[in-house]
Write a protein that holds these residues in place. Structure first.
Motif, PDB file in Angstrom:
ATOM      1  N   TRP A   1       0.437 -11.022  64.684  1.00 39.31           N
ATOM      2  CA  TRP A   1      -0.381 -12.230  64.483  1.00 39.31           C
ATOM      3  C   TRP A   1      -0.467 -12.981  65.786  1.00 39.31           C
ATOM      4  N   ALA A   2      -1.635 -13.060  66.378  1.00 42.80           N
ATOM      5  CA  ALA A   2      -1.851 -13.818  67.618  1.00 42.80           C
ATOM      6  C   ALA A   2      -0.969 -13.336  68.759  1.00 42.80           C
ATOM      7  N   ARG A   3      -0.959 -12.010  68.955  1.00 43.38           N
ATOM      8  CA  ARG A   3      -0.213 -11.414  70.068  1.00 43.38           C
ATOM      9  C   ARG A   3      -1.161 -10.557  70.908  1.00 43.38           C
ATOM     10  N   VAL A   4      -0.829 -10.388  72.168  1.00 40.99           N
ATOM     11  CA  VAL A   4      -1.618  -9.535  73.048  1.00 40.99           C
ATOM     12  C   VAL A   4      -1.133  -8.100  72.906  1.00 40.99           C
ATOM     13  N   GLY A   5      -2.072  -7.188  72.631  1.00 41.68           N
ATOM     14  CA  GLY A   5      -1.722  -5.786  72.480  1.00 41.68           C
ATOM     15  C   GLY A   5      -2.576  -4.913  73.373  1.00 41.68           C
ATOM     16  N   LYS A   6      -2.677  -3.652  73.006  1.00 38.85           N
ATOM     17  CA  LYS A   6      -3.520  -2.699  73.728  1.00 38.85           C
ATOM     18  C   LYS A   6      -4.308  -1.867  72.723  1.00 38.85           C
ATOM     19  N   CYS A   7      -5.593  -1.703  72.983  1.00 44.21           N
ATOM     20  CA  CYS A   7      -6.422  -0.822  72.182  1.00 44.21           C
ATOM     21  C   CYS A   7      -6.272   0.606  72.715  1.00 44.21           C
ATOM     22  N   ARG A   8      -6.999   1.557  72.164  1.00 47.44           N
ATOM     23  CA  ARG A   8      -6.930   2.915  72.704  1.00 47.44           C
ATOM     24  C   ARG A   8      -7.598   2.941  74.079  1.00 47.44           C
ATOM     25  N   LYS A   9      -7.295   3.971  74.866  1.00 46.13           N
ATOM     26  CA  LYS A   9      -7.611   3.933  76.294  1.00 46.13           C
ATOM     27  C   LYS A   9      -9.099   3.856  76.592  1.00 46.13           C
ATOM     28  N   GLU A  10      -9.964   4.343  75.697  1.00 41.68           N
ATOM     29  CA  GLU A  10     -11.404   4.286  75.945  1.00 41.68           C
ATOM     30  C   GLU A  10     -11.903   2.855  76.105  1.00 41.68           C
ATOM     31  N   ALA A  11     -11.209   1.910  75.491  1.00 43.43           N
ATOM     32  CA  ALA A  11     -11.630   0.511  75.575  1.00 43.43           C
ATOM     33  C   ALA A  11     -11.553  -0.023  77.004  1.00 43.43           C
ATOM     34  N   TYR A  12     -10.801   0.639  77.853  1.00 41.45           N
ATOM     35  CA  TYR A  12     -10.601   0.175  79.230  1.00 41.45           C
ATOM     36  C   TYR A  12     -11.292   1.077  80.250  1.00 41.45           C
ATOM     37  N   ASP A  13     -12.117   1.978  79.761  1.00 35.76           N
ATOM     38  CA  ASP A  13     -12.855   2.914  80.619  1.00 35.76           C
ATOM     39  C   ASP A  13     -14.149   2.231  81.063  1.00 35.76           C
ATOM     40  N   ASP A  14     -14.200   1.804  82.322  1.00 36.18           N
ATOM     41  CA  ASP A  14     -15.356   1.056  82.805  1.00 36.18           C
ATOM     42  C   ASP A  14     -16.637   1.879  82.781  1.00 36.18           C
ATOM     43  N   GLU A  15     -16.539   3.150  83.077  1.00 37.13           N
ATOM     44  CA  GLU A  15     -17.725   4.001  83.060  1.00 37.13           C
ATOM     45  C   GLU A  15     -18.301   4.095  81.639  1.00 37.13           C
ATOM     46  N   LEU A  16     -17.418   4.269  80.662  1.00 37.65           N
ATOM     47  CA  LEU A  16     -17.842   4.319  79.277  1.00 37.65           C
ATOM     48  C   LEU A  16     -18.427   2.970  78.847  1.00 37.65           C
ATOM     49  N   GLY A  17     -17.777   1.893  79.271  1.00 37.15           N
ATOM     50  CA  GLY A  17     -18.261   0.565  78.934  1.00 37.15           C
ATOM     51  C   GLY A  17     -19.637   0.283  79.501  1.00 37.15           C
ATOM     52  N   GLN A  18     -19.863   0.689  80.724  1.00 31.63           N
ATOM     53  CA  GLN A  18     -21.171   0.482  81.348  1.00 31.63           C
ATOM     54  C   GLN A  18     -22.243   1.322  80.663  1.00 31.63           C
ATOM     55  N   ARG A  19     -21.867   2.537  80.259  1.00 33.80           N
ATOM     56  CA  ARG A  19     -22.821   3.397  79.556  1.00 33.80           C
ATOM     57  C   ARG A  19     -23.210   2.791  78.207  1.00 33.80           C
ATOM     58  N   LEU A  20     -22.220   2.298  77.463  1.00 35.39           N
ATOM     59  CA  LEU A  20     -22.507   1.700  76.167  1.00 35.39           C
ATOM     60  C   LEU A  20     -23.341   0.428  76.330  1.00 35.39           C
ATOM     61  N   TRP A  21     -23.021  -0.366  77.325  1.00 31.97           N
ATOM     62  CA  TRP A  21     -23.772  -1.591  77.574  1.00 31.97           C
ATOM     63  C   TRP A  21     -25.247  -1.280  77.876  1.00 31.97           C
ATOM     64  N   ALA A  22     -25.469  -0.286  78.712  1.00 32.98           N
ATOM     65  CA  ALA A  22     -26.839   0.105  79.060  1.00 32.98           C
ATOM     66  C   ALA A  22     -27.576   0.634  77.825  1.00 32.98           C
ATOM     67  N   TRP A  23     -26.891   1.403  77.001  1.00 34.88           N
ATOM     68  CA  TRP A  23     -27.499   1.930  75.783  1.00 34.88           C
ATOM     69  C   TRP A  23     -27.898   0.796  74.855  1.00 34.88           C
ATOM     70  N   LEU A  24     -27.019  -0.178  74.689  1.00 33.04           N
ATOM     71  CA  LEU A  24     -27.308  -1.306  73.819  1.00 33.04           C
ATOM     72  C   LEU A  24     -28.489  -2.131  74.330  1.00 33.04           C
ATOM     73  N   LYS A  25     -28.534  -2.361  75.616  1.00 26.85           N
ATOM     74  CA  LYS A  25     -29.644  -3.122  76.186  1.00 26.85           C
ATOM     75  C   LYS A  25     -30.969  -2.420  75.933  1.00 26.85           C
ATOM     76  N   GLU A  26     -30.960  -1.114  76.042  1.00 27.42           N
ATOM     77  CA  GLU A  26     -32.174  -0.338  75.808  1.00 27.42           C
ATOM     78  C   GLU A  26     -32.602  -0.434  74.335  1.00 27.42           C
ATOM     79  N   GLN A  27     -31.638  -0.399  73.432  1.00 34.48           N
ATOM     80  CA  GLN A  27     -31.961  -0.431  72.008  1.00 34.48           C
ATOM     81  C   GLN A  27     -32.552  -1.771  71.568  1.00 34.48           C
ATOM     82  N   VAL A  28     -32.080  -2.845  72.162  1.00 34.54           N
ATOM     83  CA  VAL A  28     -32.563  -4.177  71.746  1.00 34.54           C
ATOM     84  C   VAL A  28     -33.636  -4.721  72.676  1.00 34.54           C
ATOM     85  N   LYS A  29     -34.005  -3.904  73.688  1.00 39.16           N
ATOM     86  CA  LYS A  29     -35.101  -4.233  74.603  1.00 39.16           C
ATOM     87  C   LYS A  29     -34.850  -5.510  75.415  1.00 39.16           C
ATOM     88  N   LEU A  30     -33.583  -5.649  75.905  1.00 37.73           N
ATOM     89  CA  LEU A  30     -33.280  -6.785  76.774  1.00 37.73           C
ATOM     90  C   LEU A  30     -33.554  -6.426  78.230  1.00 37.73           C
TER      91      LEU A  30
END
Length: 316
Positions: A287-316
């Motif tokens: 409850w209200a503690r700092v933890g760690k998600c699975r390692k993909e959550a910290y993969d900047d390349e994956l994060g940038q890819r998902l961000w770009a995909w989302l922007k394309e889908q919503v036409k931003l």
């Protein structure tokens, strides 16, 4: 990914289902007078409990919900319990036009937004369900809709930074322990033969991992503008989120589920407490503690890819 790594993630999930006693209480929250806050999905469950506490601490709260009748009833209930009144904002996260309309409606009323709680979600819904824009219902609602909503509200969040006592605005995204259990499968984000062959539970888990990935990207992209972005596992909570699987819900209720007020604790800490400012981009656990998600959550390349995909889908 190796067997032992996956076993480690599963062990983490089990630990978080039994987090022990909380050291944080809503009584610890400072006065929120002057704070403008949105809670998506706030008419039920964790969202409703979150709004209740925010009202008790004098925040101005918008309940962003799909069903006006249910929201109106919830607002009346909260008024009776707190003597404060939340404001209804019509929002269907599964429909992009509704997301845009909701953002426009809010921006026509408010110049500033101090906290956005991306709290709404769907879980384990029938595999036949897809959004009118062609996304898997869970991914479209939990990820795409919230991504677009947050991006459209950036002008108000940036303005909120300037008026906030701590010079920050916050985006708090409700993820899940399910984020540990599956990685992203890009071929299942939208309607496809592969999506139809994928279990609803797996689709839910990947949407919750995507929530954590997007939350970290928000932190990285807007930290220099004063935005604090956190994602979190609220814990095993007994809410209507499990309504699409009565058998699983009954078993979980008997063994691991906690009442809804407990589920609000971690996101309330993230959205209101000064200490949360020190953990931008992190993943919180019960409850209200700092933890760690699975390692993909910290993969900047994956994060940038998902961000770009989302922007394309919503036409931003």
């Amino acid at each position: 990914m190796g067997f032992f790594e996956e076993l480690g993630y599963l062990t983490q999930v089990v630990r978080q289902l039994f987090p022990g006693k909380s050291h944080f209480s809503p009584d610890d929250i400072p006065d929120l007078t002057g704070q403008v806050i949105i809670v998506t999905g706030g008419n039920i469950g964790i969202g409703l409990e979150t709004i209740k506490v925010l009202l008790q601490h004098n925040a101005k709260v918008y309940m962003a919900s799909r069903n006006k009748d249910k929201a109106t009833a919830a607002i009346q209930q909260l008024k009776e319990e707190t003597s404060k009144e939340a404001i209804f904002l019509e929002l269907d996260l599964s429909v992009l036009s509704s997301v845009k309309k909701a953002a426009e409606e809010f921006l026509s009323k408010e110049q500033e937004l101090h906290v956005l709680f991306n709290n709404a979600g769907v879980m384990w819904c029938p595999i036949e369900w897809v959004t009118e824009n062609g996304f898997d219902m869970q991914f479209g609602t939990n990820v795409v809709g919230h991504f677009l909503f947050a991006e459209l509200l950036l002008p108000a969040l940036f303005a909120g930074v300037n008026s906030s006592p701590d010079h920050h605005a916050r985006v708090v995204t409700t993820s899940s322990s399910g984020a540990y259990l599956n990685t992203l499968d890009w071929d299942t984000f939208q309607e496809s033969p592969k999506r139809k062959k994928t279990s609803s539970a797996v689709l839910y888990n990947q949407s919750k991992l995507a929530n954590a990935i997007v939350a970290r990207q928000i932190a990285k992209r807007y930290a220099d503008k004063g935005i604090i972005s956190l994602s979190l596992d609220p814990g095993g909570i007994d809410t209507e989120l499990q309504r699409h699987s009565r058998i699983r819900r009954s078993i979980m209720r008997a063994v691991i589920l906690h009442p809804a007020p407990m589920g609000a604790l971690t996101q309330l800490w993230a959205g209101t407490m000064p200490e949360a400012l020190n953990h931008n981009g992190e993943f919180l656990i019960p409850w209200a503690r700092v933890g760690k998600c699975r390692k993909e959550a910290y993969d900047d390349e994956l994060g940038q890819r998902l961000w770009a995909w989302l922007k394309e889908q919503v036409k931003l």
